[in-house]
Scaffold this active site. Structure first.
Site, PDB file in Angstrom:
ATOM      1  N   LYS A 184       9.145  55.309   1.107  1.00  0.00           N
ATOM      2  CA  LYS A 184       8.008  54.606   1.703  1.00  0.00           C
ATOM      3  C   LYS A 184       7.021  55.633   2.232  1.00  0.00           C
ATOM      4  O   LYS A 184       7.426  56.668   2.779  1.00  0.00           O
ATOM      5  CB  LYS A 184       8.504  53.721   2.852  1.00  0.00           C
ATOM      6  CG  LYS A 184       9.379  52.568   2.391  1.00  0.00           C
ATOM      7  CD  LYS A 184       8.574  51.521   1.638  1.00  0.00           C
ATOM      8  CE  LYS A 184       9.401  50.292   1.338  1.00  0.00           C
ATOM      9  NZ  LYS A 184       8.631  49.260   0.643  1.00  0.00           N
TER      10      LYS A 184
ATOM     11  N   ASP B 134       6.028  54.057  -2.169  1.00  0.00           N
ATOM     12  CA  ASP B 134       5.557  52.681  -1.915  1.00  0.00           C
ATOM     13  C   ASP B 134       4.785  52.658  -0.600  1.00  0.00           C
ATOM     14  O   ASP B 134       5.338  52.949   0.459  1.00  0.00           O
ATOM     15  CB  ASP B 134       6.760  51.724  -1.846  1.00  0.00           C
ATOM     16  CG  ASP B 134       6.345  50.258  -1.721  1.00  0.00           C
ATOM     17  OD1 ASP B 134       5.130  49.976  -1.639  1.00  0.00           O
ATOM     18  OD2 ASP B 134       7.254  49.396  -1.710  1.00  0.00           O
TER      19      ASP B 134
ATOM     20  N   LYS C 134      12.935  55.771  -4.365  1.00  0.00           N
ATOM     21  CA  LYS C 134      11.616  55.334  -3.895  1.00  0.00           C
ATOM     22  C   LYS C 134      11.532  55.640  -2.417  1.00  0.00           C
ATOM     23  O   LYS C 134      12.456  55.321  -1.660  1.00  0.00           O
ATOM     24  CB  LYS C 134      11.467  53.840  -4.167  1.00  0.00           C
ATOM     25  CG  LYS C 134      10.414  53.116  -3.356  1.00  0.00           C
ATOM     26  CD  LYS C 134      10.209  51.708  -3.912  1.00  0.00           C
ATOM     27  CE  LYS C 134      10.037  50.686  -2.827  1.00  0.00           C
ATOM     28  NZ  LYS C 134       9.939  49.315  -3.379  1.00  0.00           N
TER      29      LYS C 134
ATOM     30  N   SER D 168      15.449  52.176  -2.313  1.00  0.00           N
ATOM     31  CA  SER D 168      14.220  52.258  -1.542  1.00  0.00           C
ATOM     32  C   SER D 168      14.586  52.848  -0.180  1.00  0.00           C
ATOM     33  O   SER D 168      15.433  52.294   0.522  1.00  0.00           O
ATOM     34  CB  SER D 168      13.628  50.858  -1.385  1.00  0.00           C
ATOM     35  OG  SER D 168      12.514  50.890  -0.520  1.00  0.00           O
TER      36      SER D 168
ATOM     37  N   ASP E 261       2.921  45.230  -6.405  1.00  0.00           N
ATOM     38  CA  ASP E 261       3.963  44.430  -5.741  1.00  0.00           C
ATOM     39  C   ASP E 261       3.285  43.236  -5.063  1.00  0.00           C
ATOM     40  O   ASP E 261       3.100  42.180  -5.686  1.00  0.00           O
ATOM     41  CB  ASP E 261       4.737  45.333  -4.758  1.00  0.00           C
ATOM     42  CG  ASP E 261       5.788  44.609  -3.924  1.00  0.00           C
ATOM     43  OD1 ASP E 261       5.864  43.372  -3.988  1.00  0.00           O
ATOM     44  OD2 ASP E 261       6.543  45.267  -3.181  1.00  0.00           O
TER      45      ASP E 261
ATOM     46  N   GLU F 150       3.364  52.570  -5.585  1.00  0.00           N
ATOM     47  CA  GLU F 150       3.461  51.114  -5.471  1.00  0.00           C
ATOM     48  C   GLU F 150       2.506  50.579  -4.397  1.00  0.00           C
ATOM     49  O   GLU F 150       2.482  51.087  -3.282  1.00  0.00           O
ATOM     50  CB  GLU F 150       4.912  50.768  -5.121  1.00  0.00           C
ATOM     51  CG  GLU F 150       5.263  49.301  -5.179  1.00  0.00           C
ATOM     52  CD  GLU F 150       6.759  49.078  -4.890  1.00  0.00           C
ATOM     53  OE1 GLU F 150       7.572  50.006  -5.097  1.00  0.00           O
ATOM     54  OE2 GLU F 150       7.096  47.983  -4.443  1.00  0.00           O
TER      55      GLU F 150
ATOM     56  N   GLY G 117      13.249  44.365  -4.057  1.00  0.00           N
ATOM     57  CA  GLY G 117      14.198  43.793  -3.100  1.00  0.00           C
ATOM     58  C   GLY G 117      13.517  43.524  -1.781  1.00  0.00           C
ATOM     59  O   GLY G 117      12.424  44.039  -1.508  1.00  0.00           O
TER      60      GLY G 117
ATOM     61  N   LYS H 248       9.374  40.308  -7.672  1.00  0.00           N
ATOM     62  CA  LYS H 248      10.268  39.821  -6.616  1.00  0.00           C
ATOM     63  C   LYS H 248      10.337  38.308  -6.738  1.00  0.00           C
ATOM     64  O   LYS H 248       9.305  37.628  -6.743  1.00  0.00           O
ATOM     65  CB  LYS H 248       9.741  40.204  -5.236  1.00  0.00           C
ATOM     66  CG  LYS H 248       9.906  41.684  -4.917  1.00  0.00           C
ATOM     67  CD  LYS H 248       9.401  42.009  -3.539  1.00  0.00           C
ATOM     68  CE  LYS H 248       9.556  43.499  -3.260  1.00  0.00           C
ATOM     69  NZ  LYS H 248       8.759  43.907  -2.091  1.00  0.00           N
TER      70      LYS H 248
END
Ligand code: OSB
Ligand code: MG
Length: 373
Positions: free
Chosen positions: A166, A191, A164, A138, A241, A216, A293, A265
Site C-alpha cells: 500500500k 496500491d 502488493k 497485500s 479497483d 492500483e 480482497g 471484487k
C-alpha cells in the site's frame, strides 16, 4: 433449479486481525463483518458482505449494509421465486449503490443454488478453468520501512507469487526504492486507494523506474477520465479497483484506456452475476484481471476462490491464507496456501467449507432473522 427464500438471517461478527491493516484511508485492527444466511427448502446458503467498518473505501460500511439488507433488499427477495441465483441482483437493482450489501446476499444465493444442485460453487457460477488459484499478498502501510521489509521477506518465503504494498503520500517513492533495493526481482505492485490527484502525475511517473507490475487505483474512487490521462503519461500499467462498479463502467474504462488491468471484487460490483460480466468484458478486450480482497472471513474468502477459477483470472490475486488474518477461522478448515503460492479449489458442494457454528456464535454481536410477514 428454482428456489424461494423463506428466511434471511443477518449476523454481525467481530474478529480482531492478527496484524493491523493500514491503507491510505485508515488503519483497521478488528473487522466488523455482516454475514448473510439465506434459507430455502431446508438448505442454507452463506454470503459475506465485504464492506469495511467506515465509509472510506467506498460509501458503504458495516451498519449501512445491515439496514440496506434488512429494510430494502430482504422485502424484495423473501418469498419471490428465483429460477436461478443469476436473477437475484436484479430484484434490488433499483437501489442506488450499496453493491457490497446486495452482493453479500447474492453470493449467499449462489451458495444455496450450488448446494441444491450438489455441486461446488465454482461450477455453479460457470468457473473451473483453474483447479488452483495463484496467490499474492497485500501488505499494508507499516510503522517503519524495516517492518515492511521483514513482512515482505516472510511472505516471499511462504511462497506468495506477488507482493502488493500500500502507498500514500509520504509512504511512496522512497519506500518502494528501499523495497526494490532489497528485493530486485520480486513481482511488485503498489496500491494507492485513491490517494493522489492528476496533478501528482510526476510523482507517479517517478515510480516507472521500479518496474512495478501495476499501480492500483492511484486517483479518485469514482474517477475514470483522469486515470486515462494519467495512464498516457506512465509506463507502468494502471490497475483499476474502486472506480469499476459494473461491467458497463469496465467497458468504458477500457475504451478510454484508463487502465490495462482490472481488480475484480465480488462485493464492489454487487455479486457474482456482475463480476462475471466484468470478467467477460475484460477478456473480450484482452485486459487481464485478478481477484481483490477485503480482509474477508473464510466465507467471503471461499467465494473469492470460486470466482478466481474463471479463465481470465490470469494474474495472482489478493486471496491468501486465513492465518494471515485470523487466529481462528469461521470455517472448520482454514484456507491454506501451498509453498508454491497456490490454493487448491475445494470440490465440496456450495462454497466448499463447513461453517464452525459454535465459534461463529461466540463472535456474533448481533443477529436478526427476517421472514416474510
Ligand atoms: O484496495 O485492495 C484494496 C483491503 C481493504 C480495502 C481495500 C483493499 C484492501 C486490500 C486487502 O488490499 C486485500 C486482502 O488481503 O484481503
Ligand atoms: Mg485496491
Amino acid at each position: 433449479m428454482a428456489f424461494v427464500i423463506e428466511q434471511i438471517k443477518l449476523r454481525q461478527i467481530e474478529m480482531p486481525l492478527v496484524h493491523f491493516f493500514q491503507t491510505s484511508f485508515g488503519r483497521t485492527y478488528s473487522r466488523k463483518i455482516v454475514l448473510v444466511e439465506v434459507i430455502a427448502g431446508g438448505i442454507s446458503g452463506w454470503g459475506e458482505v465485504t464492506a469495511g467498518e467506515n465509509p472510506f473505501y467506498n460509501e458503504e460500511w458495516t451498519d449501512s449494509s445491515w439496514f440496506i439488507l434488512r429494510d430494502f433488499v430482504a422485502p424484495r427477495v423473501l418469498g419471490h421465486e428465483f429460477a436461478s441465483a443469476s436473477e437475484v441482483g436484479d430484484r434490488s437493482a433499483h437501489i442506488r449503490g450499496h453493491f457490497m450489501a446486495r452482493g453479500g446476499l447474492e453470493a449467499a444465493c449462489w451458495d444455496l443454488e450450488a448446494k441444491q444442485k450438489g455441486i461446488p460453487l465454482y461450477k455453479a457460477i460457470g468457473g473451473g478453468a483453474h483447479k488452483q488459484i495463484a496467490c499474492g499478498v497485500s501488505i499494508g502501510i507499516q510503522d517503519d520501512v524495516d517492518q515492511l521489509l521483514a513482512k515482505i521477506d516472510t511472505e516471499i518465503n511462504a511462497g506468495y507469487r506477488r507482493i502488493k504494498m500500500k502507498i500514500a503520500p509520504g509512504w511512496d517513492v522512497e519506500v518502494i526504492r528501499a523495497v526494490r533495493k532489497r528485493f530486485p526481482d520480486v513481482l511488485l505492485t503498489a496500491d494507492a486507494n485513491s490517494a493522489y490527484r492528476l496533478e501528482d502525475w510526476q510523482l507517479l511517473a517517478a515510480l516507472d523506474e521500479f518496474n512495478l507490475m501495476m499501480i492500483e487505483q492511484p486517483l479518485a474512487h469514482d474517477e475514470i477520465i483522469d486515470h486515462a490521462e494519467l495512464q498516457a503519461k506512465l509506463k507502468t500499467p494502471i490497475c483499476l479497483d474502486e472506480c469499476i462498479r459494473s461491467a458497463h463502467q469496465a467497458e468504458q474504462a477500457i475504451r478510454m484506456k484508463a487502465g490495462r488491468i482490472i481488480n475484480i471484487k465480488l462485493g464492489r460490483v454487487g455479486g457474482f452475476a456482475e463480476a462475471i460480466k466484468v470478467h467477460d468484458v475484460a477478456m473480450k478486450h484482452n485486459i487481464p484481471v485478478w481477484c481483490g480482497g477485503m480482509l474477508e472471513s473464510g466465507i467471503g474468502r471461499a467465494a473469492n476462490i470460486a470466482l478466481s477459477t474463471l479463465p481470465n483470472f490470469v494474474l495472482p490475486g489478493d486471496v491468501s491464507a486465513s492465518k494471515r488474518y485470523w487466529k481462528k477461522e469461521v470455517i472448520t478448515t482454514p484456507v491454506e496456501v501451498s509453498s508454491e503460492g497456490l490454493i487448491t479449489v475445494p470440490e465440496g458442494p456450495g462454497f466448499g467449507f463447513d461453517v464452525d457454528h459454535a465459534f461463529l456464535d461466540s463472535i456474533t454481536v448481533r443477529q436478526e432473522t427476517i421472514s416474510k410477514p
